[in-house]
Design a protein around this motif. Structure first.
Motif, PDB file in Angstrom:
ATOM      1  N   SER A 290       0.836  -1.207   0.000  1.00 55.15           N
ATOM      2  CA  SER A 290       0.000   0.000   0.000  1.00 55.15           C
ATOM      3  C   SER A 290       0.865   1.249   0.000  1.00 55.15           C
ATOM      4  O   SER A 290       0.567   2.230  -0.699  1.00 55.15           O
ATOM      5  CB  SER A 290      -0.938  -0.004   1.214  1.00 55.15           C
ATOM      6  N   GLY A 291       1.953   1.213   0.786  1.00 55.19           N
ATOM      7  CA  GLY A 291       2.860   2.351   0.812  1.00 55.19           C
ATOM      8  C   GLY A 291       3.543   2.567  -0.519  1.00 55.19           C
ATOM      9  O   GLY A 291       3.670   3.704  -0.995  1.00 55.19           O
ATOM     10  N   LEU A 292       3.975   1.456  -1.155  1.00 54.19           N
ATOM     11  CA  LEU A 292       4.625   1.560  -2.459  1.00 54.19           C
ATOM     12  C   LEU A 292       3.664   2.118  -3.506  1.00 54.19           C
ATOM     13  O   LEU A 292       4.033   3.009  -4.298  1.00 54.19           O
ATOM     14  CB  LEU A 292       5.130   0.188  -2.899  1.00 54.19           C
ATOM     15  N   LEU A 293       2.423   1.621  -3.492  1.00 49.06           N
ATOM     16  CA  LEU A 293       1.433   2.096  -4.456  1.00 49.06           C
ATOM     17  C   LEU A 293       1.113   3.571  -4.222  1.00 49.06           C
ATOM     18  O   LEU A 293       0.919   4.332  -5.176  1.00 49.06           O
ATOM     19  CB  LEU A 293       0.160   1.260  -4.362  1.00 49.06           C
ATOM     20  N   HIS A 294       1.062   3.975  -2.965  1.00 53.61           N
ATOM     21  CA  HIS A 294       0.785   5.384  -2.648  1.00 53.61           C
ATOM     22  C   HIS A 294       1.905   6.276  -3.186  1.00 53.61           C
ATOM     23  O   HIS A 294       1.652   7.340  -3.765  1.00 53.61           O
ATOM     24  CB  HIS A 294       0.643   5.559  -1.137  1.00 53.61           C
ATOM     25  N   ILE A 295       3.157   5.816  -3.007  1.00 51.70           N
ATOM     26  CA  ILE A 295       4.296   6.593  -3.508  1.00 51.70           C
ATOM     27  C   ILE A 295       4.227   6.707  -5.027  1.00 51.70           C
ATOM     28  O   ILE A 295       4.423   7.798  -5.593  1.00 51.70           O
ATOM     29  CB  ILE A 295       5.623   5.924  -3.074  1.00 51.70           C
ATOM     30  N   LEU A 296       3.937   5.585  -5.703  1.00 50.18           N
ATOM     31  CA  LEU A 296       3.877   5.610  -7.161  1.00 50.18           C
ATOM     32  C   LEU A 296       2.746   6.496  -7.679  1.00 50.18           C
ATOM     33  O   LEU A 296       2.877   7.131  -8.725  1.00 50.18           O
ATOM     34  CB  LEU A 296       3.694   4.186  -7.700  1.00 50.18           C
ATOM     35  N   ASN A 297       1.644   6.526  -6.941  1.00 49.77           N
ATOM     36  CA  ASN A 297       0.487   7.306  -7.389  1.00 49.77           C
ATOM     37  C   ASN A 297       0.590   8.785  -7.049  1.00 49.77           C
ATOM     38  O   ASN A 297      -0.110   9.612  -7.639  1.00 49.77           O
ATOM     39  CB  ASN A 297      -0.802   6.736  -6.779  1.00 49.77           C
ATOM     40  N   THR A 298       1.438   9.121  -6.088  1.00 55.13           N
ATOM     41  CA  THR A 298       1.530  10.528  -5.654  1.00 55.13           C
ATOM     42  C   THR A 298       2.892  11.154  -5.946  1.00 55.13           C
ATOM     43  O   THR A 298       3.132  12.299  -5.583  1.00 55.13           O
ATOM     44  CB  THR A 298       1.254  10.634  -4.139  1.00 55.13           C
ATOM     45  N   ILE A 299       3.779  10.411  -6.590  1.00 52.28           N
ATOM     46  CA  ILE A 299       5.102  10.933  -6.889  1.00 52.28           C
ATOM     47  C   ILE A 299       4.996  12.151  -7.810  1.00 52.28           C
ATOM     48  O   ILE A 299       4.217  12.143  -8.771  1.00 52.28           O
ATOM     49  CB  ILE A 299       5.972   9.826  -7.533  1.00 52.28           C
TER      50      ILE A 299
END
Length: 485
Positions: A290-299
């Motif tokens: 979830s953290g990785l996906l959040h980073i990818l989506n908000t980078i």
């Protein structure tokens, strides 16, 4: 026949329980009686035990294959060039007295027929990377088949066919096709974890790893926002595999040993890792994903372009080597989470090194050898279907200019893929991916590929031309120095 022979053997039977071990023991006893030395590899319910080493096979005078379900092509490859005596395992026990006397007259030399490995071994057998790639290889058909079905469903909707899911009544054909396709993405994770574990510890690890990896990705069962994804499959597949590898060393005696692989190992492993996955590993890996996906989506866009440059450069740098595999693995792992733009970088950049080298050979023939010129057309055709091997000879002949050109153009092309919003649903057929719905938008794909190829070709011609001039000048200076000396 010689008085003392060195023999190796493989035994297996369909069930992998009784005959596998009985015949192995009978062969060992008979060899001792006759004064021969023998090593027997058993392929039973516990997987491969007493695996024959390459050195043992090379030193053997004969190979005995007493099998009930045959052997794999990989196993056949191990015995190419050896004198091999084959017998059905059902016949081995009652003919045990005749096997060794018949070796000299009935053993046949194995050939490479139907057992040639395609390509070279790029990872060390038994390494963590080899286990990961075994998992990826098993998962590929799931994501390819599933991706094509999803693409077909999307194409049918664009052609005007209705799309209705079950919540709105009778589902439409397009929804059914798409749903079947997404099953491939659902099961690619447990299949990958199962084959990672199986690569480490063979069959006893397969079922426990499959089930715990499925559990780790079932948000409903775990009550999490995200499944553990590919990261969970890697962690659980490796953990289950090495645990089972240790567990298989337990010795229970002749009567109970066959039950170890078929019952005890799957039961104990599933219980232990199932509980651990439910309470600890699943929720933790879910939070990580979830953290990785959040980073990818908000980078931020600027950082995303920088990351895209890095991924593209890594993909183009060593053409199938460890750096390439690391970047590929990251991009491929996001498909299950329906993040398709990073894998699009693979779909474009992987085409470029061999195609660019081949085209540059035609545009600047003076920079290349006769052998490189003869391979140019093959490099272009094979490279266009996402096989990077044809680029390797060009890079080996001139490492500095070729690798520099590939890496720089790969990085810049990676940025263009993200900037143009290109997406790739699954592995496919290279330049034909857009035509079968796996890559979109179609125009953007071909535009970015054309720009990337033009850049790559220009850099190859420029850098290799400069590199050859410097090389020639250095050689002339050395020759002049020798003459004056």
């Amino acid at each position: 026949m010689e008085s003392s022979l060195r023999v190796v053997a493989i035994t297996n039977c369909p069930a992998g329980i009784a005959h596998t071990y009985m015949v192995a023991e009978a062969l060992e006893q008979k060899a001792r009686q006759l004064g021969h030395t023998i090593r027997v590899e058993t392929q039973g319910s516990s997987g491969v035990e007493n695996r024959l080493s390459d050195a043992e096979i090379a030193a053997a005078d004969y190979v005995i294959l007493a099998t009930g379900r045959g052997i794999s092509n990989d196993d056949r490859q191990r015995f190419v060039g050896k004198k091999v005596y084959e017998i059905p395992i059902s016949q081995a026990l009652k003919n045990i007295d005749t096997i060794f006397p018949h070796l000299a007259t009935q053993a046949l030399t194995f050939t490479a027929d139907n057992s040639v490995r395609l390509g070279k071994q790029e990872v060390v057998q038994g390494s963590v990377m080899s286990h990961l790639m075994a998992g990826v290889s098993a998962a590929l058909p799931f994501v390819i088949g599933g991706g094509i079905l999803v693409a077909i469903a999307n194409m049918l909707v664009q052609m005007g066919l209705p799309y209705t899911d079950m919540a709105k009544g009778a589902p439409s054909f397009t929804w059914v096709v798409e749903s079947i396709g997404y099953l491939g993405f659902t099961f690619m994770i447990p299949i990958m974890g199962a084959y990672i574990a199986s690569s480490i510890a063979d069959k006893p690890a397969f079922a426990p790893a499959f089930l715990v990896c499925y559990l780790a990705n079932d948000k409903g069962l775990l009550g999490t926002q995200s499944g553990a994804g590919f990261l969970g499959a890697v962690v659980l597949g490796l953990a289950v595999g090495y645990f089972v590898l240790w567990f298989r060393k337990v010795r229970l005696g002749k009567a109970l040993q066959p039950l170890l692989g078929s019952m005890l190992i799957p039961f104990v492993t599933l219980l232990l890792f199932g509980v651990l996955t439910y309470y600890l590993v699943g929720p933790f890996m879910s939070d990580v994903m979830s953290g990785l996906l959040h980073i990818l989506n908000t980078i931020p866009p600027s950082m995303k372009l920088g990351a895209a440059f890095l991924v593209g450069a890594m993909l183009a740098f060593d053409m199938g080597g460890p750096i390439n595999k690391t970047a590929w693995f990251f991009c491929f792992s996001l498909l299950e989470k329906q993040i398709y733009d990073w894998y699009a970088i693979v779909g474009v950049v992987a085409l470029m090194p061999p195609m660019a080298a081949g085209i540059a050979t035609y545009l600047a023939p003076k920079l290349f050898t006769a052998q490189e010129k003869s391979a140019a057309s093959s490099a272009i055709v094979v490279g266009a279907t996402v096989a990077t091997e044809p680029a390797i000879p060009y890079a080996l002949a001139a490492p500095l200019p070729m690798i520099t050109a590939n890496t720089l153009s790969g990085g810049i092309t990676g940025m263009l893929v993200i900037a143009f919003g290109i997406k790739r649903l699954a592995p496919g057929l290279g330049i034909f991916d857009p035509l079968i719905g796996l890559m979109s938008p179609v125009g953007s794909f071909y535009l970015v590929l054309a720009v990337g190829l033009a850049l790559n070709i220009s850099l190859i011609i420029l850098l290799k031309g400069f590199w050859l001039k410097r090389k020639t000048a250095t050689q002339q200076e050395n020759e002049h120095g020798h003459r004056t000396a």
